[in-house]
Write a protein that holds these residues in place. Structure first.
Motif, PDB file in Angstrom:
ATOM      1  N   ARG A 220      -5.362   9.465  -2.763  1.00 28.24           N
ATOM      2  CA  ARG A 220      -6.192   8.648  -3.442  1.00 28.24           C
ATOM      3  C   ARG A 220      -5.604   8.570  -4.892  1.00 28.24           C
ATOM      4  O   ARG A 220      -4.958   9.516  -5.443  1.00 28.24           O
ATOM      5  N   VAL A 221      -5.335   7.377  -5.219  1.00 29.11           N
ATOM      6  CA  VAL A 221      -4.396   7.020  -6.520  1.00 29.11           C
ATOM      7  C   VAL A 221      -5.325   6.535  -7.721  1.00 29.11           C
ATOM      8  O   VAL A 221      -6.046   5.542  -7.185  1.00 29.11           O
ATOM      9  N   THR A 222      -4.951   6.788  -8.967  1.00 24.07           N
ATOM     10  CA  THR A 222      -5.578   6.157 -10.038  1.00 24.07           C
ATOM     11  C   THR A 222      -4.520   5.972 -10.959  1.00 24.07           C
ATOM     12  O   THR A 222      -3.299   6.471 -11.011  1.00 24.07           O
TER      13      THR A 222
ATOM     14  N   ASP B 278       0.762  -1.187  -0.011  1.00 26.12           N
ATOM     15  CA  ASP B 278       0.099  -0.014  -0.199  1.00 26.12           C
ATOM     16  C   ASP B 278       0.743   1.375  -0.030  1.00 26.12           C
ATOM     17  O   ASP B 278       0.198   2.193   0.335  1.00 26.12           O
ATOM     18  N   THR B 279       1.895   1.099  -0.224  1.00 21.87           N
ATOM     19  CA  THR B 279       3.050   2.475  -0.312  1.00 21.87           C
ATOM     20  C   THR B 279       4.006   2.357  -1.548  1.00 21.87           C
ATOM     21  O   THR B 279       4.810   0.967  -1.716  1.00 21.87           O
ATOM     22  N   PHE B 280       4.387   3.542  -2.178  1.00 21.11           N
ATOM     23  CA  PHE B 280       5.120   3.213  -3.017  1.00 21.11           C
ATOM     24  C   PHE B 280       5.925   4.677  -3.163  1.00 21.11           C
ATOM     25  O   PHE B 280       5.531   5.607  -2.391  1.00 21.11           O
TER      26      PHE B 280
ATOM     27  N   ILE C 152       4.271   7.823  -1.238  1.00 25.42           N
ATOM     28  CA  ILE C 152       2.676   7.791  -1.375  1.00 25.42           C
ATOM     29  C   ILE C 152       2.430   6.742  -0.561  1.00 25.42           C
ATOM     30  O   ILE C 152       2.569   5.459  -0.822  1.00 25.42           O
ATOM     31  N   ARG C 153       1.215   6.749   0.440  1.00 23.84           N
ATOM     32  CA  ARG C 153       0.430   5.817   1.076  1.00 23.84           C
ATOM     33  C   ARG C 153      -0.909   5.806   0.507  1.00 23.84           C
ATOM     34  O   ARG C 153      -1.354   6.949   0.366  1.00 23.84           O
ATOM     35  N   ILE C 154      -1.531   4.564  -0.041  1.00 27.13           N
ATOM     36  CA  ILE C 154      -2.765   4.755  -0.856  1.00 27.13           C
ATOM     37  C   ILE C 154      -3.813   4.780   0.425  1.00 27.13           C
ATOM     38  O   ILE C 154      -3.812   4.110   1.226  1.00 27.13           O
TER      39      ILE C 154
END
Length: 140
Positions: free
Chosen positions: A104-106, A39-41, A49-51
């Protein structure tokens, strides 16, 4: 409908404020450099980034509550890597947590959190609720 100078002033102020709100909600973009866990990149800019809204199982023994969680965490990391590694993602930043941006990631217009939950790589984790338990019942 109200008319007159005061009404015209309200309309004139409303349009720029509405445009600012739209601009604030518009996603930024970033290129993924590496996946840290499920859940992190990290972006090529260095930002972590933490989703938002989900939890993936932990991959480190000092953070996981059981061996099964580590196995699930490694699978979640691999799934996220397959989906986003090296790709450009959309980001709507919503907060900070442990020196990470929560967003929030897309990817390709699709919600990444939803994709991870659909495949079982993550679980929904609404803000203010207890962290999901990744261990089988009765095991720690």
């Amino acid at each position: 409908m109200t008319t007159g100078p005061a009404s015209a002033t309200r309309r004139a102020l409303f349009v720029p404020i509405a445009l600012l709100a739209l601009a604030a909600a518009a996603p930024d973009q970033g290129r993924v450099r590496t996946v840290i866990d499920g859940d992190t990149f990290r972006l090529t800019s260095g930002e972590r980034i933490r989703i938002a809204g989900i939890d993936a199982a932990e991959t480190h023994a000092d953070q996981a509550k059981c061996r099964a969680e580590i196995v699930q965490g490694e699978a979640a990391t691999a799934r996220l890597r397959t989906l986003i590694d090296g790709h450009t993602v959309g980001l709507v930043r919503v907060g900070r947590s442990y020196s990470r941006t929560v967003a929030r990631v897309t990817i390709e217009g699709r919600d990444l959190a939803g994709q991870l939950v659909e495949t079982g790589a993550a679980r929904w984790w609404p803000r203010g609720t207890r962290k999901p338990n990744w261990c089988p019942a009765g095991r720690r």
